[in-house]
Design a protein around this motif. Sequence first.
Motif, short mmCIF file in Angstrom:
data_model
loop_
_atom_site.label_atom_id
_atom_site.label_comp_id
_atom_site.label_asym_id
_atom_site.label_seq_id
_atom_site.Cartn_x
_atom_site.Cartn_y
_atom_site.Cartn_z
N GLY A 270 -5.47 0.01 -1.14
CA GLY A 270 -5.94 0.12 -0.56
C GLY A 270 -7.68 -0.22 -0.64
O GLY A 270 -8.81 -0.69 -0.22
N ARG A 271 -8.28 0.72 -1.87
CA ARG A 271 -9.54 0.44 -2.25
C ARG A 271 -9.61 -0.73 -2.60
O ARG A 271 -11.15 -1.34 -3.17
N VAL B 166 0.62 -1.19 0.00
CA VAL B 166 -0.19 0.09 -0.10
C VAL B 166 0.65 1.54 -0.34
O VAL B 166 0.18 2.56 -0.57
N LEU C 168 -10.42 -2.72 -0.14
CA LEU C 168 -12.23 -3.16 0.48
C LEU C 168 -12.49 -3.77 -0.91
O LEU C 168 -13.61 -4.03 -0.30
N PRO D 153 -15.02 2.19 7.51
CA PRO D 153 -13.88 2.79 7.51
C PRO D 153 -13.82 3.51 8.88
O PRO D 153 -13.04 4.65 9.18
N LEU E 81 -8.06 0.71 5.58
CA LEU E 81 -7.30 1.26 5.64
C LEU E 81 -6.04 2.07 5.92
O LEU E 81 -5.11 3.03 5.85
N ASP E 82 -5.93 1.92 8.00
CA ASP E 82 -5.42 2.34 8.14
C ASP E 82 -4.17 1.55 8.78
O ASP E 82 -3.40 2.07 9.61
N CYS F 77 -9.51 -0.86 10.60
CA CYS F 77 -10.39 -0.83 8.97
C CYS F 77 -8.55 -0.84 8.29
O CYS F 77 -8.30 -0.30 9.52
#
Length: 274
Positions: free
Chosen positions: A216-217, A209, A220, A248, A255-256, A253
């Motif tokens: 990330g996207r 990432v 998900l 999110p 993404l973190d 999440c």
Amino acid sequence: MSHGHHHGGNHADMLALKAELFARHTASLAAWLPVTGRPRTIVDLGCGTGAGTFTLLTQFPDAAVVAVDSSPEHLQRLKQEADARGLLARIRIVQADLDDTWPDLGTPDLVWASESLHHLADPHRAVQRVYRALPPGGLFAVIELNGFARFLPPDAPEFCPGVEERCHAVNDRKQAKELPHRGADWESTLTTAGFEIADFQTVDIHVDVSDDPGVGRYALMGLRSLREAVADDASSADLAALDELLDPDSPRCILDRPDLAVRTRRLVWAARRP
Ligand SMILES: C[S@@+](CC[C@H](N)C(=O)[O-])C[C@H]1O[C@@H](n2cnc3c(N)ncnc32)[C@H](O)[C@@H]1O
């Protein structure tokens, strides 16, 4: 990642994002192909949104590509992209179901099928048709993924280690029924149809990432579709963990997570009609 259980616009988005994430790997694949001479006509079978089509047009500047897919939505996306890149004149878009009567594909020097053969009801017949479409010396490139991409380290996350592997094990059992040709022995299918294996390689893909925020996207989308696929079969603890990872607004999440990555393996056969 996409193996036929994503539908609608989401699938086209996911294919387009994957094309970007793996662009470098796909370009070196195209450069590796043992083609003889300079291909003039190339067929991209099950072209999707054009990951292969655009790579091949760059690699082979004399070539036109016949881009074949059954999905009008994917083809529409490919057409928009071709227009934006000024490449429409070098692409013929053909909407066709490759399990049905085949359209006229012209006389290709090279046929490329990336992650599409395993979707067909009868891939053996498709491989025979490719054989007949090629001239002697013509090349058939078959690219398949060895299973689904992984996004988390195997022992993650700390609050539910191994959840991704366990959900894939559940999903793999379902997929074995829905897509029986996934992970098939393409070498024997190719040689049975008369092809010689000119070359073969496995390509390990690992995109962190930190190198590409698209990871990330993509993660998900991939884990959401895994969540949907195993909704009725995974344990409630695993489903709850996936929900946290996909939320999110949660501090847990994905993404973190700095350890997020896309890890997958491609198998590539370069088969020649003798
Ligand atoms: C996983 S995607 C791969 C797309 C593209 N080749 C790539 O590498 O990104 C599989 C594609 O095969 C197409 N496909 C599946 N079954 C098909 C069929 N029977 N006839 C034509 N295309 C088909 C799907 O619409 C989808 O675009």
